[in-house]
Every structure is written in C-alpha cells, then in structure tokens.
Design a protein around this motif. Structure first.
Motif, PDB file in Angstrom:
ATOM      1  N   TYR A 111      -3.862   3.162  -8.836  1.00 21.40           N
ATOM      2  CA  TYR A 111      -5.094   3.722  -8.283  1.00 21.40           C
ATOM      3  C   TYR A 111      -4.801   4.733  -7.177  1.00 21.40           C
ATOM      4  O   TYR A 111      -5.737   5.241  -6.568  1.00 21.40           O
ATOM      5  N   GLY A 112      -3.544   4.987  -6.912  1.00 21.09           N
ATOM      6  CA  GLY A 112      -3.168   5.930  -5.869  1.00 21.09           C
ATOM      7  C   GLY A 112      -2.267   7.017  -6.414  1.00 21.09           C
ATOM      8  O   GLY A 112      -2.276   7.309  -7.615  1.00 21.09           O
TER       9      GLY A 112
ATOM     10  N   GLU B 127      -3.633   1.640   2.794  1.00 15.57           N
ATOM     11  CA  GLU B 127      -4.744   1.165   1.961  1.00 15.57           C
ATOM     12  C   GLU B 127      -4.421  -0.064   1.112  1.00 15.57           C
ATOM     13  O   GLU B 127      -5.302  -0.848   0.790  1.00 15.57           O
TER      14      GLU B 127
ATOM     15  N   SER C  85       2.335   1.371  -0.525  1.00 13.61           N
ATOM     16  CA  SER C  85       1.230   1.798   0.322  1.00 13.61           C
ATOM     17  C   SER C  85       1.749   2.486   1.578  1.00 13.61           C
ATOM     18  O   SER C  85       1.232   3.531   1.993  1.00 13.61           O
TER      19      SER C  85
ATOM     20  N   SER D 280      -3.441   6.412  -1.507  1.00 10.53           N
ATOM     21  CA  SER D 280      -3.904   7.747  -1.880  1.00 10.53           C
ATOM     22  C   SER D 280      -3.274   8.848  -1.041  1.00 10.53           C
ATOM     23  O   SER D 280      -3.454  10.024  -1.328  1.00 10.53           O
TER      24      SER D 280
ATOM     25  N   LEU E 217      -3.762  -0.345  -2.191  1.00 11.86           N
ATOM     26  CA  LEU E 217      -4.574  -0.276  -3.402  1.00 11.86           C
ATOM     27  C   LEU E 217      -3.892  -0.995  -4.564  1.00 11.86           C
ATOM     28  O   LEU E 217      -2.687  -1.273  -4.531  1.00 11.86           O
TER      29      LEU E 217
END
Length: 278
Positions: free
Chosen positions: A217-218, A211, A176, A205, A213
């Motif tokens: 998902y990124g 984030e 992240s 992302s 995640l």
C-alpha cells in the motif's frame, strides 16, 4: 548484466513469518498470541512496553505454549515511549537479551541511540557486540529515519539513523522507517548482505510520517525484497509490524493482518520471474 535461474520449491528456504505484538496495539500481548494462532502466523515478536506481561518471561512462555506460537524475537524498550522501562539504556539491552534466552529466541531488536544519549552512543556498536557475545544472541539494530523540524532535517540518532555502512554485526530492516527516510529498501538490503538478520514487514508512502501501512500500500519495493530474501539464504525472520490502531469495523484488524501474512507468504514462496542484476 543479468541471468535467469530456475528454482524449485525445495531450493527456497522456509522463512518464518511472525506477528509483532505492536501490530495489535492497543490490544494486549495476550491478544497478539491469540491472533497469530488464529491467522496462521509462525510466531510472535514481543515488544517490551509498560505492559507487565511483555516484561515477564514466565508469562510469555505460558502464552507461547498455550497458543503454539514460538517467540522469534524480543524488541527492547528503546523507543521514546518506553524510556522509563527497565532503566538505563544498557540495562534495557541486557535485560532484553536475558529474556530472549529465557523464552528461547536468539534475536533482540534495538533502536540506535538518541543524540542526547551521548555517552551511550559513543560506544554503542562495540557495546552491542560485547553484550551479544555474552548472551549468545543476535542484537539487530533497526534502521530509523531523520526527524524534520520546520522542514529541516534534525539529528535525532547517533551514530546515524541508517545502519548501512555502520559497524554492526546484525541489522533489522523496517520498510515504514525506510519510506519515512526516503530510502530504497531493495538497495539497502542488498548492501547489508549477511548483516541483515531481521525484517519488519510493513510499508509507507514517503509522506514523512511513520505510517506502518499494509505491505503493497506504499512506495517501498516490499515484494521484490521478500523475493530477494527467499533466494539469498536469509536465515532470519520476517515480522509483520503494521499499524491497526485505526481499525474500526469488527474483524478489520484481523483482515489487515491476514492480508499482510498472505503478502509475505506469496513473495517469500515464489521465486523472481525476472533476474537479479550482477
């Protein structure tokens, strides 16, 4: 140049997948151990916070035995939100190392100094090495990210937010943080080589926000990094550190953490179909 190499399951070392207590926030450290056992994790990373249990080695040992979850690492209270825990910076690191020894683990995760901690930052790498030798633990300095103020990058960490190329013996890599920094995790992990001691499995992302995640998902190449670790002799632990604060439905937090564990096990257990560049 590339080469194709076949690997049997016996060739691939078993890398433990643990759960960070930060992944169940705002629930307690106790909940982290319970969830880790329920979902089948291999252990727990304890983030030291204002929570009394997180600072108490005897309480942590009891939780470890009760839930049959080894403590794989201690995350020192070097975050902005834990500046009041355990006093001055060097004291935070020493007390974290002492607790690591007491609970039976050998890895302590620390953040690099903030820029306003100039005296601490000046001898940070040497000081970390000295304390690690004193307590016979690995102090793994975590990658961070630049802060941005009105669209401009601000110097927040010294000597740098990026541990690649720094004089550290051990490093923690967080996906992240890498996404927030716009870093390429696969390139960084390869560059770190044997200095990589610890991994925080998550994703981002690249939005500029930290984030945390669910992996996949990124934009980070999480799967490829895990596959690389599985074949490169990595001797540390992979720790799920996703944010579940927005979980609302019953069982949603557990579903996210179970998905993260499946992702880790899948990519740590399966060799790359392709090949590494040489």
């Amino acid at each position: 140049m590339s080469t194709d190499v076949e690997h049997s399951e016996e060739d691939i070392p078993s890398i433990p997948v643990a759960l960070s207590s930060a992944s169940v926030y705002p629930l307690s450290v106790h909940d982290a151990f319970a969830v880790a056992q329920d979902l089948g994790y291999d252990g727990v990373e304890v983030m030291v916070t204002n929570n009394a249990t997180s600072q108490n080695p005897d309480a942590l040992i009891q939780l470890s035995h009760r839930y049959d979850q080894q403590i794989v690492s201690i995350h020192a209270p070097t975050l902005l939100l834990t500046q009041q825990v355990w006093g001055p910076a060097w004291n935070k690191i020493e007390m974290s190392c002492q607790m690591a020894r007491e609970v039976g683990c050998n890895t302590v995760v620390v953040h690099p100094p903030f820029r306003w901690q100039s005296n601490y930052a000046e001898n940070f790498a040497a000081g970390v090495r000295e304390i690690a030798a004193m307590y016979q633990v690995h102090i793994a300095v975590e990658n961070m990210y630049p802060w941005r103020v009105r669209g401009r990058e601000a110097l927040a960490y010294l000597p740098h937010w990026d541990p690649v190329g720094q004089d550290y013996d051990d490093v923690t890599w967080d996906f992240s943080h890498a996404a927030t920094a716009g870093a390429n995790s696969l390139e960084a992990v390869r560059a770190l080589g044997s200095k990589l001691r610890h991994v925080h499995l998550t994703d981002g992302s690249g939005s500029g926000k930290d984030e945390h995640l669910i992996p996949g998902y990124g934009t980070q190449r999480c799967a490829e990094v895990l596959q690389h670790l599985a074949l490169s002799g990595f001797e540390g632990a992979v720790v799920a550190e996703i944010s579940t604060r927005k979980a609302k439905a019953a069982g949603e937090r557990e579903e996210w953490l179970a998905e993260t564990l499946r992702f880790a096990r899948q990519h740590l257990g399966a060799p790359l179909v392709g090949a590494f560049e040489i």
